[in-house]
Design a protein around this motif. Structure first.
Motif, PDB file in Angstrom:
ATOM      1  N   TYR A   1       7.433  -9.778   4.106  1.00  0.00           N
ATOM      2  CA  TYR A   1       7.485 -10.493   2.827  1.00  0.00           C
ATOM      3  C   TYR A   1       7.264 -11.964   3.121  1.00  0.00           C
ATOM      4  O   TYR A   1       8.072 -12.610   3.777  1.00  0.00           O
ATOM      5  N   SER A   2       6.124 -12.468   2.673  1.00  0.00           N
ATOM      6  CA  SER A   2       5.700 -13.812   3.045  1.00  0.00           C
ATOM      7  C   SER A   2       5.244 -14.589   1.819  1.00  0.00           C
ATOM      8  O   SER A   2       4.625 -14.039   0.906  1.00  0.00           O
TER       9      SER A   2
ATOM     10  N   ARG B   1       1.494  -4.342   2.610  1.00  0.00           N
ATOM     11  CA  ARG B   1       1.775  -3.148   3.394  1.00  0.00           C
ATOM     12  C   ARG B   1       3.280  -2.942   3.537  1.00  0.00           C
ATOM     13  O   ARG B   1       4.079  -3.848   3.280  1.00  0.00           O
ATOM     14  N   GLY B   2       3.674  -1.740   3.930  1.00  0.00           N
ATOM     15  CA  GLY B   2       5.072  -1.441   4.161  1.00  0.00           C
ATOM     16  C   GLY B   2       5.876  -1.335   2.872  1.00  0.00           C
ATOM     17  O   GLY B   2       5.352  -1.455   1.763  1.00  0.00           O
ATOM     18  N   LEU B   3       7.174  -1.102   3.022  1.00  0.00           N
ATOM     19  CA  LEU B   3       8.058  -0.977   1.867  1.00  0.00           C
ATOM     20  C   LEU B   3       8.185  -2.281   1.098  1.00  0.00           C
ATOM     21  O   LEU B   3       8.457  -2.273  -0.101  1.00  0.00           O
ATOM     22  N   GLU B   4       8.004  -3.423   1.784  1.00  0.00           N
ATOM     23  CA  GLU B   4       8.075  -4.703   1.081  1.00  0.00           C
ATOM     24  C   GLU B   4       7.018  -4.769  -0.026  1.00  0.00           C
ATOM     25  O   GLU B   4       7.215  -5.431  -1.044  1.00  0.00           O
ATOM     26  N   TYR B   5       5.922  -4.042   0.184  1.00  0.00           N
ATOM     27  CA  TYR B   5       4.864  -3.987  -0.826  1.00  0.00           C
ATOM     28  C   TYR B   5       5.025  -2.771  -1.737  1.00  0.00           C
ATOM     29  O   TYR B   5       5.007  -2.884  -2.957  1.00  0.00           O
ATOM     30  N   ALA B   6       5.215  -1.592  -1.119  1.00  0.00           N
ATOM     31  CA  ALA B   6       5.259  -0.354  -1.899  1.00  0.00           C
ATOM     32  C   ALA B   6       6.432  -0.316  -2.872  1.00  0.00           C
ATOM     33  O   ALA B   6       6.319   0.228  -3.966  1.00  0.00           O
ATOM     34  N   ASP B   7       7.568  -0.877  -2.477  1.00  0.00           N
ATOM     35  CA  ASP B   7       8.758  -0.887  -3.339  1.00  0.00           C
ATOM     36  C   ASP B   7       9.165  -2.317  -3.700  1.00  0.00           C
ATOM     37  O   ASP B   7      10.351  -2.615  -3.880  1.00  0.00           O
TER      38      ASP B   7
ATOM     39  N   ALA C   1      19.734 -10.230  -8.340  1.00  0.00           N
ATOM     40  CA  ALA C   1      19.420  -9.785  -6.979  1.00  0.00           C
ATOM     41  C   ALA C   1      18.672  -8.469  -7.046  1.00  0.00           C
ATOM     42  O   ALA C   1      18.797  -7.704  -8.006  1.00  0.00           O
ATOM     43  N   GLY C   2      17.902  -8.205  -6.004  1.00  0.00           N
ATOM     44  CA  GLY C   2      17.144  -6.964  -5.935  1.00  0.00           C
ATOM     45  C   GLY C   2      17.991  -5.801  -5.456  1.00  0.00           C
ATOM     46  O   GLY C   2      19.135  -5.971  -5.020  1.00  0.00           O
ATOM     47  N   ALA C   3      17.422  -4.606  -5.536  1.00  0.00           N
ATOM     48  CA  ALA C   3      18.097  -3.398  -5.069  1.00  0.00           C
ATOM     49  C   ALA C   3      17.814  -3.200  -3.577  1.00  0.00           C
ATOM     50  O   ALA C   3      16.823  -3.691  -3.041  1.00  0.00           O
ATOM     51  N   SER C   4      18.680  -2.456  -2.923  1.00  0.00           N
ATOM     52  CA  SER C   4      18.514  -2.149  -1.510  1.00  0.00           C
ATOM     53  C   SER C   4      17.991  -0.725  -1.331  1.00  0.00           C
ATOM     54  O   SER C   4      18.274   0.150  -2.154  1.00  0.00           O
ATOM     55  N   LEU C   5      17.240  -0.507  -0.255  1.00  0.00           N
ATOM     56  CA  LEU C   5      16.684   0.803   0.054  1.00  0.00           C
ATOM     57  C   LEU C   5      17.404   1.375   1.274  1.00  0.00           C
ATOM     58  O   LEU C   5      17.423   0.747   2.337  1.00  0.00           O
ATOM     59  N   GLU C   6      18.009   2.537   1.120  1.00  0.00           N
ATOM     60  CA  GLU C   6      18.630   3.231   2.242  1.00  0.00           C
ATOM     61  C   GLU C   6      17.644   4.277   2.747  1.00  0.00           C
ATOM     62  O   GLU C   6      17.291   5.209   2.024  1.00  0.00           O
TER      63      GLU C   6
ATOM     64  N   LEU D   1      -0.621  11.452  -0.003  1.00  0.00           N
ATOM     65  CA  LEU D   1       0.805  11.399  -0.332  1.00  0.00           C
ATOM     66  C   LEU D   1       1.300   9.961  -0.451  1.00  0.00           C
ATOM     67  O   LEU D   1       0.673   9.031   0.049  1.00  0.00           O
ATOM     68  N   ARG D   2       2.462   9.829  -1.077  1.00  0.00           N
ATOM     69  CA  ARG D   2       3.211   8.566  -1.072  1.00  0.00           C
ATOM     70  C   ARG D   2       4.639   8.884  -0.667  1.00  0.00           C
ATOM     71  O   ARG D   2       5.258   9.762  -1.258  1.00  0.00           O
ATOM     72  N   ILE D   3       5.152   8.129   0.327  1.00  0.00           N
ATOM     73  CA  ILE D   3       6.474   8.478   0.844  1.00  0.00           C
ATOM     74  C   ILE D   3       7.582   7.417   0.698  1.00  0.00           C
ATOM     75  O   ILE D   3       8.666   7.670   1.287  1.00  0.00           O
ATOM     76  N   PRO D   4       7.469   6.263   0.021  1.00  0.00           N
ATOM     77  CA  PRO D   4       6.429   5.809  -0.899  1.00  0.00           C
ATOM     78  C   PRO D   4       5.264   5.061  -0.245  1.00  0.00           C
ATOM     79  O   PRO D   4       4.373   4.593  -0.946  1.00  0.00           O
ATOM     80  N   LEU D   5       5.253   4.871   1.060  1.00  0.00           N
ATOM     81  CA  LEU D   5       4.073   4.300   1.699  1.00  0.00           C
ATOM     82  C   LEU D   5       2.903   5.255   1.472  1.00  0.00           C
ATOM     83  O   LEU D   5       3.079   6.475   1.524  1.00  0.00           O
ATOM     84  N   PRO D   6       1.713   4.746   1.225  1.00  0.00           N
ATOM     85  CA  PRO D   6       0.567   5.638   1.017  1.00  0.00           C
ATOM     86  C   PRO D   6       0.132   6.299   2.314  1.00  0.00           C
ATOM     87  O   PRO D   6      -0.044   5.633   3.341  1.00  0.00           O
ATOM     88  N   VAL D   7      -0.022   7.620   2.282  1.00  0.00           N
ATOM     89  CA  VAL D   7      -0.457   8.386   3.446  1.00  0.00           C
ATOM     90  C   VAL D   7      -1.899   8.828   3.199  1.00  0.00           C
ATOM     91  O   VAL D   7      -2.184   9.522   2.229  1.00  0.00           O
ATOM     92  N   THR D   8      -2.794   8.422   4.065  1.00  0.00           N
ATOM     93  CA  THR D   8      -4.196   8.805   3.935  1.00  0.00           C
ATOM     94  C   THR D   8      -4.344  10.316   4.078  1.00  0.00           C
ATOM     95  O   THR D   8      -3.732  10.927   4.962  1.00  0.00           O
ATOM     96  N   ALA D   9      -5.148  10.910   3.214  1.00  0.00           N
ATOM     97  CA  ALA D   9      -5.349  12.361   3.262  1.00  0.00           C
ATOM     98  C   ALA D   9      -6.094  12.759   4.531  1.00  0.00           C
ATOM     99  O   ALA D   9      -7.091  12.142   4.905  1.00  0.00           O
ATOM    100  N   SER D  10      -5.600  13.795   5.210  1.00  0.00           N
ATOM    101  CA  SER D  10      -6.318  14.378   6.342  1.00  0.00           C
ATOM    102  C   SER D  10      -7.452  15.238   5.807  1.00  0.00           C
ATOM    103  O   SER D  10      -7.372  15.749   4.685  1.00  0.00           O
TER     104      SER D  10
END
Length: 485
Positions: A91-92, A99-105, A131-136, A309-318
């Motif tokens: 997060y910048s 990219r990453g959860l900082e972007y996806a969520d 304040a924002g929510a936390s991800l476990e 898929l989204r895990i929630p990171l996007p997973v490129t389809a094989s």
């Protein structure tokens, strides 16, 4: 009122109406789009002036916000540096996070998500600082550490899943990077760090576990070919297959050969089980042509190929090619030609076999918790598909145990634990060392973890690499970390 004054009044009324409509449109209808514009630094300032939610692994923050005395007020801190960058992202203020959860969520972490609407209303009336929510996360910190350390300075990736739920237990990609250097509030320093990462030939920003340039899965794909055969009910693990030292393909002058250029059994014959144990190319290539391209594609799809898929990171389809002639089908059956897969995908294959044929949806976030510890969202365990029957899963498990007990996967053996696995050595270019693969699950009789490992260009072993010798010990380390707690 005379006509000129009346016309002037109407014009003034029209201008006021236009101003009212345009301001209403900007503030309400276009608000989200304007806030999302990369050039809109006001939104960034607002977000930085609010405490961002933490990203937690086993209760410990791997990303959190620390108060500072500058106009941004909060500094994002990544406590374990290079261990989790492809999960967290960065997060910048200087470099737009992408990219990453900082972007996806981002909406949850920043507190702007509609799921936190009532919390924002409450903050407004009580005067609490927003304040924002936390991800476990679902990550097992011991498994993540084991994967990170075992992969070491080799390029590649590791994914570990809980086959019963789909929870992601480890997700590592190397080379890694330190997101702290991009989170600094010194624009010049961040810019230099970003340029250096972009110029790095190792491409550390790419998440090789779920994206990037996908890999040929090599012989790990033989699990899918074997599954397709067993699902027809025409084959058992003891079915006899041709296994010559080399196989002549229709219309191709160069024959397909086994890695040791030897026949896979007496009289050029072998069983399906033994073919998997020794990773016989010719047997599986011939089996692929017998089954046909449609059967391979259908079975691969049931294991998740083609699914973005989204895990929630996007997973490129094989992928497996939409059209295949006979020689291409033979090559595809052994994970070559243009078959491409992520380590996540091959971990899903082992996970489905481990879970009696049921493929669960992978996921990375277990719970979302607001700053007042209210649970906003909890993960559901979702079935993605029934990849194979329980009977086929049991047969494949037996065959994969044989691979580790007496075949190419012996380096993944764990004392006192039954391990089911499959090696892969994937060719990917003339003169290039092969990629080393290993996918497995354990304990075989009560699976708790499924894993896939890929080491690019054979890692430290180079052209002498084998999937079992290079990737097998990495998978073993991760499985031991989960099983031993």
């Amino acid at each position: 009122m005379n006509a000129p004054i009346r016309r002037l009044a109407m014009l003034a009324a029209l201008l006021f109406a236009t101003l009212l409509i345009s301001s209403t449109w900007i503030q309400f209808v276009d608000a989200k789009a304007i806030n999302a514009l990369p050039a809109n630094r006001r939104t960034d300032l607002t977000n930085f002036n609010r405490e961002r939610g933490a990203i937690l692994v086993a209760g410990d923050p791997i990303a959190s916000s620390r108060p500072v005395k500058d106009e941004l007020k909060w500094l994002r801190v990544y406590s374990q540096g290079t261990r989790y960058p492809h999960i967290t992202g960065f997060y910048s203020f200087t470099v737009p996070p992408d990219r990453g959860l900082e972007y996806a969520d981002n909406a949850l972490l920043s507190g702007s998500s509609d799921k936190l609407f009532y919390r924002r209303i409450s903050d407004l009336f009580t005067g609490r600082e927003p304040a924002g929510a936390s991800l476990e996360l679902t990550i097992n910190p011991k498994a993540q550490a084991a994967a990170d350390e075992a992969l070491g300075n080799q390029r590649g990736a590791v994914v570990a899943l809980d086959p019963r739920t789909g929870a992601v237990l480890a997700l590592v990609s190397h080379p890694a990077y330190d997101p702290n250097v991009l989170a600094m509030h010194t624009s010049e320093a961040v810019g230099k760090a970003w340029d250096a990462l972009l110029a790095d030939p190792g491409k550390p920003l790419i998440n090789r576990a779920i994206a990037g340039n996908l890999y040929p899965p090599g012989s790990t794909f033989k699990l899918i070919t074997a599954a397709a055969a067993l699902e027809t009910a025409k084959y058992t693990k003891d079915s006899v297959l041709p296994g010559p030292a080399q196989l002549t393909l229709p219309g191709v002058t160069e024959p397909l050969a086994n890695h040791d250029h030897q026949a896979c059994g007496a009289d050029d014959k072998t069983t399906l089980d033994h073919a998997l144990v020794i990773s016989c190319n010719t047997a599986f290539a011939d089996l692929g042509m017998t089954l046909g391209a449609d059967a391979l594609r259908t079975q691969a799809a049931k294991f998740g190929f083609g699914e973005a898929l989204r895990i929630p990171l996007p997973v490129t389809a094989s992928t497996i090619p939409a059209t295949l002639n006979e020689p291409q089908t033979a090559q595809s059956a052994i994970g070559q030609y243009e078959v491409r897969a992520t380590p996540m995908q091959m971990a899903m294959v082992s996970a489905a076999i481990a879970n009696e044929g049921i493929l669960m949806q992978p996921y990375l976030v277990e719970r979302v918790v607001s700053s007042d510890l209210t649970i906003i969202e909890k993960a559901d365990h979702k079935q993605l598909s029934e990849a194979i029957s329980p009977e086929t899963a049991q047969t494949l498990t037996t065959m994969m145990v044989d691979v580790v007990t007496s075949g190419t996967g012996t380096p993944a053996q764990i004392p006192g634990v039954s391990v089911a696995g499959k090696t892969g050595t994937a060719q990917h270019g003339v003169g290039a060392a092969p990629h080393a693969w290993f996918t497995a699950f354990a304990p075989a009789d009560d699976p708790k973890v499924a894993v896939a490992v890929v080491v690019e260009d054979g890692g430290d072993a180079g052209s002498e690499a084998g999937g079992g010798t290079v990737a097998g010990p990495i998978a073993k380390a991760v499985m031991e970390a989960v099983i031993n707690g």
